[in-house]
Design an enzyme around this catalytic site. Structure first.
Site, PDB file in Angstrom:
ATOM      1  N   TYR A  38     -10.552  -0.601  11.052  1.00 25.82           N
ATOM      2  CA  TYR A  38     -11.822  -0.267  10.514  1.00 25.82           C
ATOM      3  C   TYR A  38     -12.202  -1.163   9.400  1.00 25.82           C
ATOM      4  O   TYR A  38     -13.219  -0.908   8.764  1.00 25.82           O
ATOM      5  CB  TYR A  38     -11.677   1.430  10.018  1.00 25.82           C
ATOM      6  CG  TYR A  38     -10.479   1.499   9.243  1.00 25.82           C
ATOM      7  CD1 TYR A  38     -10.224   1.331   8.250  1.00 25.82           C
ATOM      8  CD2 TYR A  38      -9.564   2.218   9.843  1.00 25.82           C
ATOM      9  CE1 TYR A  38      -9.122   1.526   7.431  1.00 25.82           C
ATOM     10  CE2 TYR A  38      -8.334   2.573   9.103  1.00 25.82           C
ATOM     11  CZ  TYR A  38      -8.067   2.363   7.918  1.00 25.82           C
ATOM     12  OH  TYR A  38      -7.161   2.805   7.049  1.00 25.82           O
ATOM     13  N   LYS A  39     -11.286  -2.005   8.756  1.00 22.61           N
ATOM     14  CA  LYS A  39     -11.739  -2.795   7.926  1.00 22.61           C
ATOM     15  C   LYS A  39     -12.449  -4.177   8.421  1.00 22.61           C
ATOM     16  O   LYS A  39     -13.446  -3.870   8.883  1.00 22.61           O
ATOM     17  CB  LYS A  39     -10.409  -3.196   6.991  1.00 22.61           C
ATOM     18  CG  LYS A  39      -9.533  -2.176   6.484  1.00 22.61           C
ATOM     19  CD  LYS A  39      -8.432  -2.780   5.647  1.00 22.61           C
ATOM     20  CE  LYS A  39      -7.479  -1.686   5.240  1.00 22.61           C
ATOM     21  NZ  LYS A  39      -7.955  -0.695   4.461  1.00 22.61           N
ATOM     22  N   ARG A  78     -12.545  -4.760  -7.006  1.00 23.96           N
ATOM     23  CA  ARG A  78     -12.283  -5.316  -5.962  1.00 23.96           C
ATOM     24  C   ARG A  78     -13.378  -5.707  -4.859  1.00 23.96           C
ATOM     25  O   ARG A  78     -14.121  -4.917  -4.667  1.00 23.96           O
ATOM     26  CB  ARG A  78     -11.199  -4.951  -5.149  1.00 23.96           C
ATOM     27  CG  ARG A  78     -10.668  -5.300  -3.682  1.00 23.96           C
ATOM     28  CD  ARG A  78      -9.561  -4.394  -3.059  1.00 23.96           C
ATOM     29  NE  ARG A  78     -10.298  -3.085  -2.518  1.00 23.96           N
ATOM     30  CZ  ARG A  78      -9.686  -2.406  -1.517  1.00 23.96           C
ATOM     31  NH1 ARG A  78      -8.277  -2.886  -1.234  1.00 23.96           N
ATOM     32  NH2 ARG A  78     -10.113  -1.499  -0.977  1.00 23.96           N
ATOM     33  N   PHE A  88       0.840  -1.219   0.088  1.00 22.83           N
ATOM     34  CA  PHE A  88      -0.079  -0.048   0.086  1.00 22.83           C
ATOM     35  C   PHE A  88       0.811   1.149  -0.049  1.00 22.83           C
ATOM     36  O   PHE A  88       1.735   1.278   0.779  1.00 22.83           O
ATOM     37  CB  PHE A  88      -0.933  -0.161   1.303  1.00 22.83           C
ATOM     38  CG  PHE A  88      -2.082   0.971   1.184  1.00 22.83           C
ATOM     39  CD1 PHE A  88      -2.962   0.775   0.387  1.00 22.83           C
ATOM     40  CD2 PHE A  88      -1.878   2.136   1.886  1.00 22.83           C
ATOM     41  CE1 PHE A  88      -3.886   1.647   0.229  1.00 22.83           C
ATOM     42  CE2 PHE A  88      -3.081   3.104   1.737  1.00 22.83           C
ATOM     43  CZ  PHE A  88      -3.859   3.080   0.872  1.00 22.83           C
ATOM     44  N   ASP A 112       2.514  -5.784   7.752  1.00 22.45           N
ATOM     45  CA  ASP A 112       1.265  -5.086   7.884  1.00 22.45           C
ATOM     46  C   ASP A 112      -0.035  -5.971   7.630  1.00 22.45           C
ATOM     47  O   ASP A 112      -0.145  -6.432   6.579  1.00 22.45           O
ATOM     48  CB  ASP A 112       1.026  -3.868   6.747  1.00 22.45           C
ATOM     49  CG  ASP A 112       0.312  -2.992   6.803  1.00 22.45           C
ATOM     50  OD1 ASP A 112      -0.957  -3.317   7.323  1.00 22.45           O
ATOM     51  OD2 ASP A 112       0.472  -1.803   6.206  1.00 22.45           O
TER      52      ASP A 112
HETATM   53  C1  LIG Z   1      -1.864  -2.021   3.708  1.00 22.34           C
HETATM   54  C2  LIG Z   1      -2.315  -0.473   4.151  1.00 22.34           C
HETATM   55  N1  LIG Z   1      -1.221  -0.069   5.164  1.00 22.34           N
HETATM   56  C3  LIG Z   1      -1.657   1.493   5.326  1.00 22.34           C
HETATM   57  C4  LIG Z   1      -2.725   1.684   5.123  1.00 22.34           C
HETATM   58  C5  LIG Z   1      -3.199   3.355   5.692  1.00 22.34           C
HETATM   59  O1  LIG Z   1      -3.888   3.150   6.892  1.00 22.34           O
HETATM   60  P1  LIG Z   1      -4.117   4.729   7.515  1.00 22.34           P
HETATM   61  O2  LIG Z   1      -5.063   5.536   6.529  1.00 22.34           O
HETATM   62  O3  LIG Z   1      -5.135   4.125   8.843  1.00 22.34           O
HETATM   63  O4  LIG Z   1      -3.110   5.171   8.098  1.00 22.34           O
HETATM   64  C6  LIG Z   1      -3.986   1.384   4.771  1.00 22.34           C
HETATM   65  C7  LIG Z   1      -5.382   1.928   4.413  1.00 22.34           C
HETATM   66  O5  LIG Z   1      -5.526   2.594   4.232  1.00 22.34           O
HETATM   67  C8  LIG Z   1      -3.548  -0.110   4.093  1.00 22.34           C
HETATM   68  O6  LIG Z   1      -4.337  -0.992   3.355  1.00 22.34           O
HETATM   69  N1  LIG Z   2      -8.517   4.238   4.778  1.00 16.98           N
HETATM   70  C1  LIG Z   2      -9.510   4.659   3.861  1.00 16.98           C
HETATM   71  C2  LIG Z   2     -10.036   5.840   3.911  1.00 16.98           C
HETATM   72  O1  LIG Z   2      -9.873   6.696   4.890  1.00 16.98           O
HETATM   73  C3  LIG Z   2     -10.607   6.490   2.673  1.00 16.98           C
HETATM   74  C4  LIG Z   2     -11.203   5.529   1.686  1.00 16.98           C
HETATM   75  C5  LIG Z   2     -10.409   4.491   1.982  1.00 16.98           C
HETATM   76  C6  LIG Z   2      -9.658   3.882   2.783  1.00 16.98           C
HETATM   77  C7  LIG Z   2      -8.764   2.643   2.861  1.00 16.98           C
HETATM   78  O2  LIG Z   2      -8.777   1.855   3.816  1.00 16.98           O
HETATM   79  C8  LIG Z   2      -8.473   2.166   1.737  1.00 16.98           C
HETATM   80  C9  LIG Z   2      -7.582   0.850   1.797  1.00 16.98           C
HETATM   81  N2  LIG Z   2      -6.444   0.684   2.661  1.00 16.98           N
HETATM   82  C10 LIG Z   2      -7.438  -0.173   0.606  1.00 16.98           C
HETATM   83  O3  LIG Z   2      -6.938  -1.003   0.659  1.00 16.98           O
HETATM   84  O4  LIG Z   2      -7.646   0.499  -0.434  1.00 16.98           O
END
Ligand SMILES: Cc1ncc(COP(=O)(O)O)c(C=O)c1O
Ligand SMILES: Nc1c(O)cccc1C(=O)C[C@H](N)C(=O)O
Length: 397
Positions: free
Chosen positions: A209-210, A356, A113, A184
């Site tokens: 939150y997922k 997805r 990510f 992660d």
């Molecule tokens: C694999 C991964 N790492 C990091 C993030 C970032 O998380 P956050 O927005 O809580 O910092 C996400 C999702 O947004 C993710 O899917």
């Molecule tokens: N954290 C998100 C947000 O604040 C807004 C929209 C999407 C997200 C997501 O969690 C994206 C997610 N990590 C992904 O796998 O695409």
């Protein structure tokens, strides 16, 4: 055996919607709404600041972490909640680099990510002195681990393809070469049973939150293996990670164990929502969850491949190499997803061409998957996605 019809009844699922996006933002458990309301009125409202003691607010990050520990195969007392996942990635990386001072390379992969990669680049820039982030193709991670690598930073399940890395093999190879590992678990925690301790992982981070349904902005977690818990030094050394925050010492002294990875004031309302969700998770048999998730995924793959030949499977067919999501590719993936959403089938699009969908047995069943397949088949067979309003990109995809 877990009764998934009963867990489904515990979520607020809008009428007529098939929600295949619990892998990105989990739905609202009915009890979470009530728990948050209770925390707001009976704790914040009536107890005010005394709730830090009376309602044990201050202990929540560790108490809730312990409940997540079961789902990720972590030892009790070694998972703590707080901040966002990006912050927890940064903390884990900074500690690992300090613990492996003769190495300068962070190894990750191009399927990670982007936020994880951005955090690593930012940290390297701050440290200077030759620190670099090296990324290789996901399939090449194992072979790329050598004696130069300080730490591997791998997201176990690829957010786009759903491809799952082999945690045991990568961790073992990293250790053979003197590297530390950060996993992660954003797309793993609550998707299937994770085995951090059995795999000998060093650090892990993930979000709530997922699959864990804590609501938008719910706090992340961090795991520090017991063997590192009292040596890992927190780079973000906030007062809540101090051994005695209310001594207000001018010098920083880290708390024992994972608690030192706390930074500032915990998000009590989000933690209340998460606790209500974890009441559901406490009763879940993880083997049954995995079996059901794979059955739903296989049903979806078979149905889509039979009805929609222009969609190409991006997720590995091998069960061991999958998380709990299935992705198909199509050059018009964005418009197709908008057409699906317009018909009540909610997934998401990930650039450049990924459609997805997440399969979350707590609230998705075979009848939902069947309905989703029929709707997607209609969209694809009748080109219903080919409308200008489905092609204008929204800010959040
Ligand atoms: C694999 C991964 N790492 C990091 C993030 C970032 O998380 P956050 O927005 O809580 O910092 C996400 C999702 O947004 C993710 O899917
Ligand atoms: N954290 C998100 C947000 O604040 C807004 C929209 C999407 C997200 C997501 O969690 C994206 C997610 N990590 C992904 O796998 O695409």
């Amino acid at each position: 055996m877990t009764d998934f019809a009963a867990t489904k009844a515990q979520f607020h699922l809008p009428q007529g919607m098939i929600y295949l996006d619990g892998n990105s933002l989990g739905p609202l458990p009915h009890a979470a709404a009530a728990r948050v309301a209770q925390t707001v009125t009976a704790e914040w409202g009536d107890m005010l600041i005394t709730a830090w003691n009376k309602a044990a607010w201050m202990d929540k990050p560790m108490r809730v972490g312990d409940r997540i520990a079961r789902l990720i195969g972590a030892e009790a007392g070694h998972v703590v909640m707080g901040d966002t996942l990006s912050i927890k990635v940064y903390q884990a990386l900074a500690s690992c680099l300090e613990m492996n001072p003769t190495r300068k390379v962070i190894l990750s992969d191009t399927g990670n990510f982007p936020s994880d990669l951005y955090m690593a680049e930012g940290l390297c820039r701050t440290l200077g002195n030759g620190y670099t982030l090296k990324t290789v193709a996901p399939e090449d991670v194992l072979d790329a681990i050598d004696g130069t690598v300080a730490v591997t930073m791998i997201t176990e399940v690829d957010y786009r393809t759903g491809r799952r890395h082999n945690m045991a093999a990568i961790t073992a190879r990293a250790h053979q070469h003197g590297a530390l590992t950060i996993w992660d678990l954003a797309h793993s925690a609550g998707a299937f049973q994770v085995e951090l301790a059995k795999c000998n992982a060093d650090f892990a981070v993930g979000c709530s939150y997922k699959y864990l349904n804590s609501g938008p902005g719910g706090p992340a977690f961090i795991y520090v293996a017991p063997r590192h818990a009292d040596t890992a030094r927190p780079a973000l050394s906030g007062w809540q990670g101090h051994a005695a925050p209310f001594a207000f010492d001018l010098d920083y002294r880290p708390a024992t164990g994972a608690e030192r990875m706390r930074v500032g004031t915990p998000p009590i309302l989000q933690l209340a929502a998460l606790e209500a969700s974890l009441d559901i998770w406490d009763g879940i048999d993880m083997a049954a969850l995995r079996k059901t998730s794979l059955a739903l995924q296989d049903q979806y793959i078979a149905g889509i491949e039979a009805a929609c030949p222009s969609l190409t499977l991006a997720t590995p067919r091998n069960h061991a190499e999958r998380g709990s999501q299935v992705s198909f590719r199509h050059p018009e993936g964005y418009a197709i997803m908008q057409a699906m959403i317009a018909r009540g089938v909610i997934g998401d699009f990930r650039a450049p061409d990924i459609i997805r969908c997440g399969f979350t047995p707590l609230f998705i069943d075979a009848a939902d998957v069947d309905k989703a397949i029929k709707i997607i088949a209609d969209i694809m067979q009748n080109n219903l996605w080919d409308r200008s309003e489905y092609k204008t990109r929204a800010k959040v995809t």
